[in-house]
Design a protein around this motif. Structure first.
Motif, PDB file in Angstrom:
ATOM      1  N   LEU A 199       0.828  -1.214   0.000  1.00  0.00           N
ATOM      2  CA  LEU A 199       0.000   0.000   0.000  1.00  0.00           C
ATOM      3  C   LEU A 199       0.864   1.268   0.000  1.00  0.00           C
ATOM      4  O   LEU A 199       0.568   2.229  -0.721  1.00  0.00           O
ATOM      5  N   ALA A 200       1.917   1.266   0.803  1.00  0.00           N
ATOM      6  CA  ALA A 200       2.799   2.430   0.865  1.00  0.00           C
ATOM      7  C   ALA A 200       3.511   2.641  -0.467  1.00  0.00           C
ATOM      8  O   ALA A 200       3.629   3.778  -0.938  1.00  0.00           O
ATOM      9  N   ALA A 201       3.971   1.563  -1.070  1.00  0.00           N
ATOM     10  CA  ALA A 201       4.665   1.677  -2.359  1.00  0.00           C
ATOM     11  C   ALA A 201       3.708   2.163  -3.438  1.00  0.00           C
ATOM     12  O   ALA A 201       4.091   2.975  -4.293  1.00  0.00           O
ATOM     13  N   GLY A 202       2.463   1.700  -3.395  1.00  0.00           N
ATOM     14  CA  GLY A 202       1.469   2.169  -4.374  1.00  0.00           C
ATOM     15  C   GLY A 202       1.211   3.653  -4.255  1.00  0.00           C
ATOM     16  O   GLY A 202       1.206   4.380  -5.260  1.00  0.00           O
ATOM     17  N   SER A 203       1.002   4.128  -3.041  1.00  0.00           N
ATOM     18  CA  SER A 203       0.751   5.566  -2.862  1.00  0.00           C
ATOM     19  C   SER A 203       2.002   6.375  -3.191  1.00  0.00           C
ATOM     20  O   SER A 203       1.913   7.484  -3.719  1.00  0.00           O
ATOM     21  N   TYR A 204       3.179   5.810  -2.911  1.00  0.00           N
ATOM     22  CA  TYR A 204       4.440   6.485  -3.231  1.00  0.00           C
ATOM     23  C   TYR A 204       4.595   6.617  -4.750  1.00  0.00           C
ATOM     24  O   TYR A 204       4.995   7.672  -5.248  1.00  0.00           O
ATOM     25  N   LEU A 205       4.279   5.570  -5.481  1.00  0.00           N
ATOM     26  CA  LEU A 205       4.389   5.628  -6.945  1.00  0.00           C
ATOM     27  C   LEU A 205       3.409   6.630  -7.545  1.00  0.00           C
ATOM     28  O   LEU A 205       3.739   7.338  -8.500  1.00  0.00           O
ATOM     29  N   ILE A 206       2.210   6.685  -6.995  1.00  0.00           N
ATOM     30  CA  ILE A 206       1.236   7.685  -7.460  1.00  0.00           C
ATOM     31  C   ILE A 206       1.780   9.088  -7.208  1.00  0.00           C
ATOM     32  O   ILE A 206       1.687   9.971  -8.056  1.00  0.00           O
ATOM     33  N   ALA A 207       2.372   9.281  -6.033  1.00  0.00           N
ATOM     34  CA  ALA A 207       2.958  10.584  -5.709  1.00  0.00           C
ATOM     35  C   ALA A 207       4.110  10.911  -6.659  1.00  0.00           C
ATOM     36  O   ALA A 207       4.239  12.049  -7.110  1.00  0.00           O
ATOM     37  N   LEU A 208       4.935   9.924  -6.958  1.00  0.00           N
ATOM     38  CA  LEU A 208       6.052  10.160  -7.878  1.00  0.00           C
ATOM     39  C   LEU A 208       5.567  10.579  -9.260  1.00  0.00           C
ATOM     40  O   LEU A 208       6.187  11.414  -9.909  1.00  0.00           O
ATOM     41  N   CYS A 209       4.472   9.991  -9.688  1.00  0.00           N
ATOM     42  CA  CYS A 209       3.924  10.355 -10.999  1.00  0.00           C
ATOM     43  C   CYS A 209       3.420  11.801 -11.021  1.00  0.00           C
ATOM     44  O   CYS A 209       3.508  12.476 -12.047  1.00  0.00           O
ATOM     45  N   SER A 210       2.902  12.276  -9.913  1.00  0.00           N
ATOM     46  CA  SER A 210       2.384  13.647  -9.865  1.00  0.00           C
ATOM     47  C   SER A 210       3.471  14.672  -9.530  1.00  0.00           C
ATOM     48  O   SER A 210       3.288  15.865  -9.741  1.00  0.00           O
ATOM     49  N   LEU A 211       4.602  14.206  -9.011  1.00  0.00           N
ATOM     50  CA  LEU A 211       5.660  15.118  -8.557  1.00  0.00           C
ATOM     51  C   LEU A 211       6.196  16.055  -9.644  1.00  0.00           C
ATOM     52  O   LEU A 211       6.311  17.259  -9.396  1.00  0.00           O
ATOM     53  N   PRO A 212       6.510  15.580 -10.850  1.00  0.00           N
ATOM     54  CA  PRO A 212       7.030  16.512 -11.865  1.00  0.00           C
ATOM     55  C   PRO A 212       6.064  17.658 -12.179  1.00  0.00           C
ATOM     56  O   PRO A 212       6.477  18.808 -12.307  1.00  0.00           O
ATOM     57  N   GLY A 213       4.780  17.346 -12.268  1.00  0.00           N
ATOM     58  CA  GLY A 213       3.798  18.394 -12.529  1.00  0.00           C
ATOM     59  C   GLY A 213       3.694  19.390 -11.385  1.00  0.00           C
ATOM     60  O   GLY A 213       3.548  20.593 -11.604  1.00  0.00           O
ATOM     61  N   LEU A 214       3.794  18.889 -10.171  1.00  0.00           N
ATOM     62  CA  LEU A 214       3.721  19.766  -8.998  1.00  0.00           C
ATOM     63  C   LEU A 214       4.952  20.663  -8.901  1.00  0.00           C
ATOM     64  O   LEU A 214       4.859  21.813  -8.477  1.00  0.00           O
ATOM     65  N   MET A 215       6.096  20.147  -9.310  1.00  0.00           N
ATOM     66  CA  MET A 215       7.325  20.935  -9.235  1.00  0.00           C
ATOM     67  C   MET A 215       7.372  22.020 -10.318  1.00  0.00           C
ATOM     68  O   MET A 215       8.116  22.979 -10.185  1.00  0.00           O
ATOM     69  N   ARG A 216       6.583  21.846 -11.370  1.00  0.00           N
ATOM     70  CA  ARG A 216       6.543  22.862 -12.436  1.00  0.00           C
ATOM     71  C   ARG A 216       5.596  24.011 -12.112  1.00  0.00           C
ATOM     72  O   ARG A 216       5.613  25.037 -12.784  1.00  0.00           O
ATOM     73  N   LEU A 217       4.766  23.841 -11.093  1.00  0.00           N
ATOM     74  CA  LEU A 217       3.840  24.910 -10.712  1.00  0.00           C
ATOM     75  C   LEU A 217       4.616  26.106 -10.174  1.00  0.00           C
ATOM     76  O   LEU A 217       5.721  25.956  -9.651  1.00  0.00           O
ATOM     77  N   PRO A 218       4.043  27.287 -10.261  1.00  0.00           N
ATOM     78  CA  PRO A 218       4.661  28.426  -9.569  1.00  0.00           C
ATOM     79  C   PRO A 218       4.737  28.093  -8.082  1.00  0.00           C
ATOM     80  O   PRO A 218       3.913  27.341  -7.568  1.00  0.00           O
TER      81      PRO A 218
END
Length: 139
Positions: free
Chosen positions: A49-68
């Motif tokens: 479960l932790a690895a699944g939520s971590y992978l989902i977070a990793l997928c969203s991380l690049p988009g979040l880092m591009r935000l202002p």
């Protein structure tokens, strides 16, 4: 439910979605710290479960880092760090129980946690410097 109900989230609140990664990692760390007789089956279920939520977070991380930058970007660091700690602790436990554990993913999570925390720190310092410049220019 809040994230599912209020789609799309306003841009300045989007980084807070990373906090959803932390609960299972906190449970793993607490379980391995507080329970004297650990169930390997339960630990493995929590790790999945932790690895699944971590992978989902990793997928969203690049988009979040591009935000202002918004102060909500501080929500990026804690989940990455607590996940790295939990994966490392679980890896150590499983190794002590005779399981063969591939340590490369654990090292990658640690490095990613360091990179994300440094990124947030740098962006925060830049943000605060900009705020100081604005207040200094206003005087």
């Amino acid at each position: 439910l809040r994230y599912a109900k209020h789609r799309p989230l306003p841009e300045k609140y989007r980084p807070t979605i990373m906090v959803l990664t932390a609960p299972m990692s906190i449970c793993i760390f607490g379980y391995l710290s507080a329970v004297p007789t650990t169930s390997t089956t339960l630990l493995l279920c929590m790790l999945v479960l932790a690895a699944g939520s971590y992978l989902i977070a990793l997928c969203s991380l690049p988009g979040l880092m591009r935000l202002p930058f918004y102060p909500a970007h501080s929500a990026l660091g804690f989940p990455m760090v607590v996940s790295a700690f939990a994966f490392k602790r679980a890896s150590e436990y499983l190794t002590s129980q005779g399981y063969v554990v591939w340590t490369t993913p654990v090292l990658v999570t640690e490095l990613l946690a360091i990179v994300v925390v440094c990124y947030v720190l740098a962006r925060y310092l830049r943000y605060l410097y900009g705020q100081l410049q604005q207040t200094g220019a206003a005087k």
